[in-house]
Design a protein around this motif. Sequence first.
Motif, mmCIF file in Angstrom:
data_model
loop_
_atom_site.group_PDB
_atom_site.id
_atom_site.type_symbol
_atom_site.label_atom_id
_atom_site.label_comp_id
_atom_site.label_asym_id
_atom_site.label_seq_id
_atom_site.Cartn_x
_atom_site.Cartn_y
_atom_site.Cartn_z
ATOM 1 N N ALA A 1 9.078 -14.346 -25.205
ATOM 2 C CA ALA A 1 8.328 -14.228 -23.954
ATOM 3 C C ALA A 1 7.731 -12.835 -23.808
ATOM 4 C CB ALA A 1 9.243 -14.545 -22.772
ATOM 5 N N HIS A 2 8.507 -11.853 -24.181
ATOM 6 C CA HIS A 2 8.047 -10.475 -24.046
ATOM 7 C C HIS A 2 6.795 -10.239 -24.891
ATOM 8 C CE1 HIS A 2 8.172 -6.113 -24.896
ATOM 9 N NE2 HIS A 2 8.371 -6.095 -23.596
ATOM 10 N N ASP A 3 6.835 -10.671 -26.162
ATOM 11 C CA ASP A 3 5.684 -10.482 -27.045
ATOM 12 C C ASP A 3 4.482 -11.301 -26.589
ATOM 13 O OD1 ASP A 3 7.167 -8.774 -28.449
ATOM 14 O OD2 ASP A 3 7.384 -9.987 -30.266
ATOM 15 N N PHE A 4 4.757 -12.539 -26.182
ATOM 16 C CA PHE A 4 3.657 -13.382 -25.719
ATOM 17 C C PHE A 4 3.019 -12.819 -24.461
ATOM 18 C CE2 PHE A 4 2.543 -17.358 -27.734
ATOM 19 C CZ PHE A 4 3.395 -17.323 -28.816
ATOM 20 N N ASN A 5 3.828 -12.247 -23.642
ATOM 21 C CA ASN A 5 3.315 -11.670 -22.413
ATOM 22 C C ASN A 5 2.282 -10.590 -22.738
ATOM 23 O OD1 ASN A 5 3.310 -11.751 -19.645
ATOM 24 N ND2 ASN A 5 4.702 -10.012 -19.474
ATOM 25 N N ASN A 6 2.598 -9.741 -23.696
ATOM 26 C CA ASN A 6 1.663 -8.692 -24.087
ATOM 27 C C ASN A 6 0.375 -9.277 -24.642
ATOM 28 O OD1 ASN A 6 3.492 -6.826 -23.285
ATOM 29 N ND2 ASN A 6 4.291 -6.423 -25.342
ATOM 30 N N LEU A 7 0.507 -10.281 -25.522
ATOM 31 C CA LEU A 7 -0.682 -10.902 -26.109
ATOM 32 C C LEU A 7 -1.552 -11.517 -25.013
ATOM 33 C CD1 LEU A 7 1.001 -12.720 -29.140
ATOM 34 C CD2 LEU A 7 -0.385 -10.649 -29.192
ATOM 35 N N LEU A 8 -0.910 -12.199 -24.084
ATOM 36 C CA LEU A 8 -1.672 -12.861 -23.019
ATOM 37 C C LEU A 8 -2.356 -11.843 -22.113
ATOM 38 C CD1 LEU A 8 0.829 -15.709 -22.246
ATOM 39 C CD2 LEU A 8 -1.537 -15.995 -23.005
ATOM 40 N N GLN A 9 -1.712 -10.732 -21.902
ATOM 41 C CA GLN A 9 -2.338 -9.699 -21.072
ATOM 42 C C GLN A 9 -3.616 -9.197 -21.736
ATOM 43 O OE1 GLN A 9 -1.519 -9.559 -18.057
ATOM 44 N NE2 GLN A 9 0.279 -10.796 -18.521
ATOM 45 N N VAL A 10 -3.585 -9.072 -23.068
ATOM 46 C CA VAL A 10 -4.779 -8.639 -23.797
ATOM 47 C C VAL A 10 -5.885 -9.693 -23.666
ATOM 48 C CG1 VAL A 10 -5.719 -8.061 -26.060
ATOM 49 C CG2 VAL A 10 -3.448 -7.244 -25.419
ATOM 50 N N ILE A 11 -5.513 -10.947 -23.892
ATOM 51 C CA ILE A 11 -6.493 -12.038 -23.791
ATOM 52 C C ILE A 11 -7.108 -12.082 -22.390
ATOM 53 C CG2 ILE A 11 -6.770 -14.560 -23.805
ATOM 54 C CD1 ILE A 11 -4.593 -14.615 -26.016
ATOM 55 N N LEU A 12 -6.260 -12.014 -21.382
ATOM 56 C CA LEU A 12 -6.758 -12.079 -20.002
ATOM 57 C C LEU A 12 -7.595 -10.853 -19.654
ATOM 58 C CD1 LEU A 12 -3.615 -13.521 -18.170
ATOM 59 C CD2 LEU A 12 -5.876 -14.589 -18.336
ATOM 60 N N GLY A 13 -7.146 -9.715 -20.108
ATOM 61 C CA GLY A 13 -7.857 -8.470 -19.808
ATOM 62 C C GLY A 13 -9.266 -8.474 -20.376
ATOM 63 N N TYR A 14 -9.372 -8.838 -21.679
ATOM 64 C CA TYR A 14 -10.700 -8.840 -22.300
ATOM 65 C C TYR A 14 -11.576 -9.943 -21.729
ATOM 66 C CZ TYR A 14 -9.984 -4.983 -25.399
ATOM 67 O OH TYR A 14 -9.799 -3.719 -25.879
ATOM 68 N N SER A 15 -11.011 -11.056 -21.365
ATOM 69 C CA SER A 15 -11.800 -12.125 -20.736
ATOM 70 C C SER A 15 -12.437 -11.590 -19.458
ATOM 71 C CB SER A 15 -10.921 -13.324 -20.395
ATOM 72 O OG SER A 15 -10.296 -13.807 -21.546
ATOM 73 N N GLN A 16 -11.647 -10.856 -18.677
ATOM 74 C CA GLN A 16 -12.172 -10.272 -17.435
ATOM 75 C C GLN A 16 -13.325 -9.318 -17.731
ATOM 76 O OE1 GLN A 16 -10.541 -12.642 -15.602
ATOM 77 N NE2 GLN A 16 -11.253 -11.140 -14.092
ATOM 78 N N ILE A 17 -13.135 -8.495 -18.766
ATOM 79 C CA ILE A 17 -14.165 -7.503 -19.102
ATOM 80 C C ILE A 17 -15.462 -8.200 -19.512
ATOM 81 C CG2 ILE A 17 -14.788 -5.717 -20.783
ATOM 82 C CD1 ILE A 17 -11.775 -4.912 -20.738
ATOM 83 N N ILE A 18 -15.312 -9.219 -20.343
ATOM 84 C CA ILE A 18 -16.522 -9.927 -20.805
ATOM 85 C C ILE A 18 -17.225 -10.597 -19.622
ATOM 86 C CG2 ILE A 18 -17.406 -11.779 -22.295
ATOM 87 C CD1 ILE A 18 -15.031 -11.244 -24.157
ATOM 88 N N LEU A 19 -16.438 -11.164 -18.723
ATOM 89 C CA LEU A 19 -17.028 -11.864 -17.576
ATOM 90 C C LEU A 19 -17.890 -10.950 -16.711
ATOM 91 C CD1 LEU A 19 -14.240 -14.305 -16.315
ATOM 92 C CD2 LEU A 19 -16.508 -14.907 -17.187
ATOM 93 N N GLN A 20 -17.621 -9.664 -16.755
ATOM 94 C CA GLN A 20 -18.401 -8.710 -15.961
ATOM 95 C C GLN A 20 -19.801 -8.462 -16.538
ATOM 96 O OE1 GLN A 20 -16.274 -6.122 -13.732
ATOM 97 N NE2 GLN A 20 -15.121 -8.008 -13.622
ATOM 98 N N ARG A 21 -19.994 -8.844 -17.790
ATOM 99 C CA ARG A 21 -21.286 -8.528 -18.432
ATOM 100 C C ARG A 21 -22.395 -9.370 -17.828
ATOM 101 N NH1 ARG A 21 -19.080 -8.239 -24.472
ATOM 102 N NH2 ARG A 21 -17.876 -6.344 -24.163
ATOM 103 N N GLU A 22 -23.442 -8.658 -17.402
ATOM 104 C CA GLU A 22 -24.529 -9.339 -16.707
ATOM 105 C C GLU A 22 -25.306 -10.269 -17.622
ATOM 106 O OE1 GLU A 22 -26.520 -6.933 -13.911
ATOM 107 O OE2 GLU A 22 -24.486 -6.746 -13.078
ATOM 108 N N ALA A 23 -25.466 -9.834 -18.876
ATOM 109 C CA ALA A 23 -26.302 -10.583 -19.809
ATOM 110 C C ALA A 23 -25.689 -11.931 -20.192
ATOM 111 C CB ALA A 23 -26.536 -9.750 -21.062
ATOM 112 N N LEU A 24 -24.473 -12.146 -19.799
ATOM 113 C CA LEU A 24 -23.762 -13.350 -20.227
ATOM 114 C C LEU A 24 -24.389 -14.614 -19.621
ATOM 115 C CD1 LEU A 24 -21.175 -13.302 -21.975
ATOM 116 C CD2 LEU A 24 -19.922 -13.804 -19.893
ATOM 117 N N GLY A 25 -24.643 -15.609 -20.469
ATOM 118 C CA GLY A 25 -25.211 -16.861 -19.970
ATOM 119 C C GLY A 25 -24.185 -17.673 -19.202
ATOM 120 N N ASP A 26 -24.663 -18.653 -18.412
ATOM 121 C CA ASP A 26 -23.755 -19.472 -17.604
ATOM 122 C C ASP A 26 -22.768 -20.259 -18.455
ATOM 123 O OD1 ASP A 26 -24.781 -18.542 -15.341
ATOM 124 O OD2 ASP A 26 -26.045 -20.294 -14.898
ATOM 125 N N LYS A 27 -23.273 -20.778 -19.569
ATOM 126 C CA LYS A 27 -22.402 -21.572 -20.445
ATOM 127 C C LYS A 27 -21.257 -20.717 -20.970
ATOM 128 C CE LYS A 27 -21.403 -25.113 -23.213
ATOM 129 N NZ LYS A 27 -19.948 -24.851 -23.258
#
Length: 389
Positions: free
Chosen positions: A28-54
Amino acid sequence: VTKEMMLQKQLVWSQKMEAVGILAGGIAHDFNNLLQVILGYSQIILQREALGDKAKADIQKITSAGRNGAELVQRLLAFSRKAESHLRPVDVNPHAEQLKNILERTIPKMIQIRLLLGKNIATIKADPSQLDQILMNLALNASDAMPDGGTLTIETGNVFLDNSYCQTHAGVLPGQYVSLGVSDNGFGMDDTTREHIFEPFFTTKETGKGTGLGLAMVYGIVKQHGGYITCESEPGQGTQFKIYFPAVEIPETVPATKPEEVIPKGGIETILLVDDEAVLRDMGGEILGQGGYTVLNASNGAQALEIYMKERQRISLVILDLVMPGMSGKRCLEELLKIDPTVKVIVASGLSVDGHSKTFIREGARRFVSKPYDVTHLLKTVRDVLDAN
Ligand code: ADP
Ligand code: MG
């Protein structure tokens, strides 16, 4: 032999749970770290204006799956006692009441909810949100077990787990506890199921309905709180879960005057009363004498041991003051136990204690009474101890 086999089985079981807990905690501890990375970068990408709706919609899906994963991991962390908890003094009754309100709006109407809340429940040290999680998980399981309706009962009470209870329940320390019961009259379970319910991912529910993490989490949280959980169930007979949380304060304080209260049963046994203060010896002797007991007195530890050696055949109980000049009550208790390991001792003290009395009970005293003696309480405690094994 049966008792020993039972204890042995309990021990093996708790060692298994411990091992599974370490394994699950590590993952759980290791997965938690991995998931935090996945969630964190997803948030960062979502902020990009150029990103298409799809692309945005696709990343939202990653985020939502990641969140589900993180939630799962949180429950595993709770099971392995690695979840953060913020302990503070808590009164369990309001939590039970609040749960009832929530359940009434969420679970099927054919299920009746009954609250049996004890009065003057001792305070426990708990994380309030974790306490709610425990209650919610047990209640939802109960509700699942009653597809055709039934009664869900939530009970609270003060209990004293004595030596004899602890001798049949591995790892339980004697003392004052708050009990929290959640029971249903649903379909129950067989022995094989019951043996596995606290293991993570054990579920008898169809895929998508159960994750098998509810009770694992409950188990971990209870352990983290220094408590115990028991489960009784029979197929077709319903299920009862009981949790014991260590009480923070021992509700010693018996209300000052209660004239209508019945004086507890007395007895004809002989009691050795050890106290350095003559007034308290007299008072205790008076109360016990009225109850029919024969009272022997000692004014210090050494004298108590002397009398006990001579008269141990007829002495059924020793009431021992803690703070005395010369040999302390603690020393005296140790010596008494050396002479007779089965000696029944009630520890008495004017100090308002909480951790203190637990220490003595752990060291072999049966109960604790506060001084100055309260008639009812003293007689009741004496009778209880004399009647216990
Ligand atoms: P889940 O509810 O996701 O299956 P839990 O850890 O909460 O996981 O419970 C594990 C299993 O324990 C359940 O699948 C069920 O078989 C059994 N169980 C738990 N509570 C009850 C209950 N009140 N009555 C009958 N069975 C129960
Ligand atoms: Mg569940």
